[in-house]
Write a protein that holds these residues in place. Sequence first.
Motif, short mmCIF file in Angstrom:
data_model
loop_
_atom_site.label_atom_id
_atom_site.label_comp_id
_atom_site.label_asym_id
_atom_site.label_seq_id
_atom_site.Cartn_x
_atom_site.Cartn_y
_atom_site.Cartn_z
N CYS A 313 44.41 -60.36 -1.03
CA CYS A 313 44.15 -59.67 0.42
C CYS A 313 44.89 -60.15 1.57
O CYS A 313 45.36 -61.40 1.84
CB CYS A 313 42.36 -59.67 0.84
SG CYS A 313 41.67 -58.72 2.82
N PRO A 314 45.46 -59.17 2.41
CA PRO A 314 46.81 -59.78 2.54
C PRO A 314 45.77 -60.29 4.47
O PRO A 314 45.50 -61.09 4.94
CB PRO A 314 47.48 -58.35 3.39
CG PRO A 314 47.10 -57.23 3.00
CD PRO A 314 46.02 -57.72 1.82
N VAL A 315 44.28 -59.78 4.45
CA VAL A 315 43.19 -60.30 6.09
C VAL A 315 43.16 -61.43 5.13
O VAL A 315 42.54 -62.23 6.40
CB VAL A 315 42.58 -58.89 5.63
CG1 VAL A 315 41.62 -59.68 6.94
CG2 VAL A 315 42.93 -57.72 6.04
N PHE B 177 42.59 -50.53 12.80
CA PHE B 177 42.30 -52.24 12.20
C PHE B 177 43.02 -52.43 13.29
O PHE B 177 43.11 -54.03 13.69
CB PHE B 177 42.90 -51.91 10.98
CG PHE B 177 42.95 -53.93 10.56
CD1 PHE B 177 41.64 -54.54 10.36
CD2 PHE B 177 44.65 -53.89 10.98
CE1 PHE B 177 42.02 -55.63 10.16
CE2 PHE B 177 44.69 -55.33 10.09
CZ PHE B 177 43.66 -56.38 9.99
N SER B 178 44.22 -52.06 13.73
CA SER B 178 45.15 -52.93 15.00
C SER B 178 44.82 -52.82 15.97
O SER B 178 45.29 -54.08 16.44
CB SER B 178 46.22 -52.08 15.51
OG SER B 178 46.07 -50.40 15.43
N ILE B 179 43.67 -52.52 16.29
CA ILE B 179 42.97 -53.09 17.49
C ILE B 179 41.41 -53.15 17.97
O ILE B 179 41.22 -53.84 18.26
CB ILE B 179 43.17 -51.72 18.72
CG1 ILE B 179 42.52 -50.29 17.80
CG2 ILE B 179 44.07 -51.40 19.21
CD1 ILE B 179 42.00 -49.13 19.03
N SER B 185 45.95 -58.63 12.42
CA SER B 185 47.23 -57.19 12.45
C SER B 185 48.14 -57.63 12.45
O SER B 185 49.51 -57.51 12.33
CB SER B 185 46.68 -56.23 13.29
OG SER B 185 47.80 -55.18 13.57
N VAL B 186 48.55 -58.58 14.46
CA VAL B 186 49.79 -59.36 14.73
C VAL B 186 50.40 -59.92 13.62
O VAL B 186 51.44 -59.61 13.52
CB VAL B 186 49.94 -59.34 16.09
CG1 VAL B 186 51.15 -60.33 16.27
CG2 VAL B 186 49.54 -58.04 16.77
N CYS B 187 49.29 -60.88 12.99
CA CYS B 187 49.76 -62.07 11.88
C CYS B 187 50.69 -61.15 10.62
O CYS B 187 51.67 -61.46 10.22
CB CYS B 187 48.53 -62.82 11.77
SG CYS B 187 49.63 -64.19 10.99
N LEU B 212 56.53 -48.71 11.46
CA LEU B 212 57.49 -48.70 12.13
C LEU B 212 56.99 -49.00 13.99
O LEU B 212 57.53 -50.07 14.19
CB LEU B 212 58.48 -48.06 12.17
CG LEU B 212 58.75 -47.54 10.37
CD1 LEU B 212 60.28 -46.33 9.95
CD2 LEU B 212 59.05 -48.48 10.02
N MET B 213 55.87 -48.72 14.45
CA MET B 213 55.73 -48.32 15.07
C MET B 213 54.92 -49.73 15.77
O MET B 213 55.21 -50.76 17.09
CB MET B 213 54.94 -47.24 15.54
CG MET B 213 54.18 -47.26 16.97
SD MET B 213 53.04 -45.96 17.09
CE MET B 213 51.52 -46.83 16.55
N HIS B 214 54.42 -50.00 14.55
CA HIS B 214 53.55 -51.10 15.07
C HIS B 214 54.70 -52.05 14.97
O HIS B 214 54.59 -53.24 15.63
CB HIS B 214 52.17 -51.18 13.73
CG HIS B 214 51.89 -52.86 13.61
ND1 HIS B 214 51.33 -53.67 14.33
CD2 HIS B 214 52.04 -53.18 12.42
CE1 HIS B 214 51.07 -54.50 13.73
NE2 HIS B 214 51.69 -54.48 12.44
N LEU B 215 55.26 -52.33 14.04
CA LEU B 215 56.79 -53.66 13.82
C LEU B 215 57.43 -53.78 15.18
O LEU B 215 57.74 -54.58 15.54
CB LEU B 215 57.19 -53.18 12.41
CG LEU B 215 56.93 -53.13 10.87
CD1 LEU B 215 57.41 -53.45 9.97
CD2 LEU B 215 56.06 -55.02 11.33
N GLN B 216 57.83 -52.50 15.68
CA GLN B 216 58.52 -51.97 16.70
C GLN B 216 58.12 -52.55 17.88
O GLN B 216 58.89 -53.57 18.78
CB GLN B 216 58.54 -50.52 16.96
CG GLN B 216 60.24 -50.32 18.12
CD GLN B 216 60.90 -49.22 17.90
OE1 GLN B 216 59.18 -47.95 17.79
NE2 GLN B 216 61.76 -47.94 18.27
N GLY B 217 56.64 -52.86 18.03
CA GLY B 217 55.89 -53.47 19.63
C GLY B 217 55.41 -55.06 19.14
O GLY B 217 56.03 -55.81 20.13
#
Lengths: 458, 239
Positions: A313-315, B177-179, B185-187, B212-217
């Motif tokens: 799990c990456p989380v 999940f990203s928010i 998520s950022v990690c 890609l959008m997330h990684l680009q951010g």
Amino acid sequence: MNARHAEAAARFIQNKAQEEWHNETLFLVREKRDRQAASLPEWEQLRQLASQIKMHTITHLDNYLEQFADRAEANGAIVHWAKDAHEHNEIIYALLRERQVEKLVKSKSMLTEECRLNPYLISKGIEVVESDLGERILQLMNKPPSHIVMPAIHLKRQEVGKLFEEKLQTEKGNSDPAYLAHAARLHLRNEFLTAGAALTGANFGVAATGDVVVCTNEGNADMGASFPKLHIVSMGIEKVTPDYKTLSVFIRLLARSATGQPATAYTSHYRKPRKGCEMHIVLVDNGRSDIIGHADHIQTLKCIRCAACMNTCPVYRRSGGYSYTCFIPGPIGVNLGMLKSPGEYSGNVSACSLCYSCNNVCPAKIDLADQIYKWRQQLDSLGKADRTKKLLSGGLRYLFARPALYNTALRLAPIINKTPRFLIYNNLNAWGKGRELPVFAKESFAHMWKKGKIKQHP
Amino acid sequence: MAYSKFGLFVPCYVNALYPEAGVATWRLLEYLGAGAEYPAGQTCCGQPMANAGFEREAEPLLRQFDRLFALYDFIITPSASCAAFVKEHLDGMNGRLYEICEYLHDVAKVETLPGKFPHKVSIHNSCHGVRKLHLSSASEQMEPRYSKLKKLLSMVEGIEVAEPACVDECCGFGGMFSIEEPAVSVCMGQDKLKNHLATGAEYITGADSSCLMHLQGIARREKMPARFIHISQILAAGL
Ligand code: SF4
């Protein structure tokens, strides 16, 4: 308490060095698992079989449990039935009290964690000694396990060295793993010799023979079962398996999935008490039979507690076991927590990016991610949904269900590209923590299409 | 074969942020002689709401989707996760709805592509592309290794294709999940970026613009020298 995983995870990640090390260490275990799995051409077939055997057993549990209990008693063991954690703890305490046992030595058992046996016994004046090295370390620190197979995986050896200096009087500054393990062994040997009873968990119970099967790498379960006169086995009712043939499927999967070993160093079968000694088996329900009736979640009962879903799990790897509030962390823990008490454990449901890696590693093919998805659908009616997400979901739906409005909004969207930074990257914007917002295209696809710009292409 | 009608599904965020992926997909279909229409009025399939736990907000959008595409024999989209979501939630989508690479590889069975892309690229194997649409073998699963994306990319002249370490580990986007879990998520995204950049690739490419959008951010925030391009744009190079 319903602490949010997201917050605890953020605290764990603040210590970047620890997070990186934790992540990498567990991914190495995942890769060891991959190599072991790849070495068996029949790996995916084994998983399929394991899943089918478990489903069969769980849906015929009454038969197999009765058979198991009959055989075990015929072998000379005594079987107890505990409907919940409290009964389990009472039964064990009564066994100890009646025999005037003052010290209990334990090998690893997640079920006793689930039942909170240790604090219960300690409150009754019994001395409880964990004999699995990782568990013992944590017990000396007064901390719960952070992983179900490698309970102290979050600790570095230097921390263990310091602890042992204080508690076991080891040399100052010596954190050599072999030295520390040896020191622990000497210390534990004395505990084994002076304990009045031993408790082991059970990885499997074989219905056809009445065997209790315990898999360990340290041999500590055998030490426990071989010295004191009383051996208590604490076993969840879902641990029963029909016979040796079915057992062999799980044995081949368990260590490979758990630690990437072909087998644990010890696979011990306990069938009957030693001469002049007693063996008691406590079969525990504690909510398991309710899960059988839960079509969406019955599969959690197939779990053999290998922890592969945690390691992949990456989380979990980046947030650590303590960021989850359930005593079992990771994907299976998120689900077990919700089955136990949604009110208490819903804060863990966010700890999943729905990557589905857990589904693929699970040796029993539990649909872990699908179950987390299903729990999410229920959070709102439980009043536990994240407010931002709820607002966003509703707002987006409103917009998306109105194409004309959506298209107008999009035509205005490039304005965001020019909005002053302080308006976008503030504390209200979780995206902006660590990421820049994407840039809106000058013209959306829909607009280009409408204007005929796409088909015009030569 | 009788004349088939092709509908292009351009998911909401592709429409707004990455229309060039939609354009490239349309051109690829055009190149194959499958002139695709873009039914007006499409917005979002509802995946972001459903994954966040609000399936009921997604339902009207799924119905809207079903209505808009009712008359099309094939529905093609440049987004693996949207394709996977709609397939799982609407009947009658199997054999009809395809992510563009899936379509090129499995249905059109293209063997050659006319374009050139003289760059080194690192493939972003997105979770739903891998584990739901099976665009490549999943690293956890013990099956023969394959990658439809790699196979398609290698048809483009001059390209060098690489893959990151932890080849199909999640990048940490995961929709909401990203928010809800921004720290993790950022990690995850930082780690993923590091692995992509370690390949020495000039571009990071994949079948899901959302990842890609997330990684680009993250790359832009950390001023990392990463460039991103949707796979359809590489495959459509020269069209
Ligand atoms: S859910 Fe599957 S992978 Fe996770 S601990 Fe249980 S058996 Fe292992």
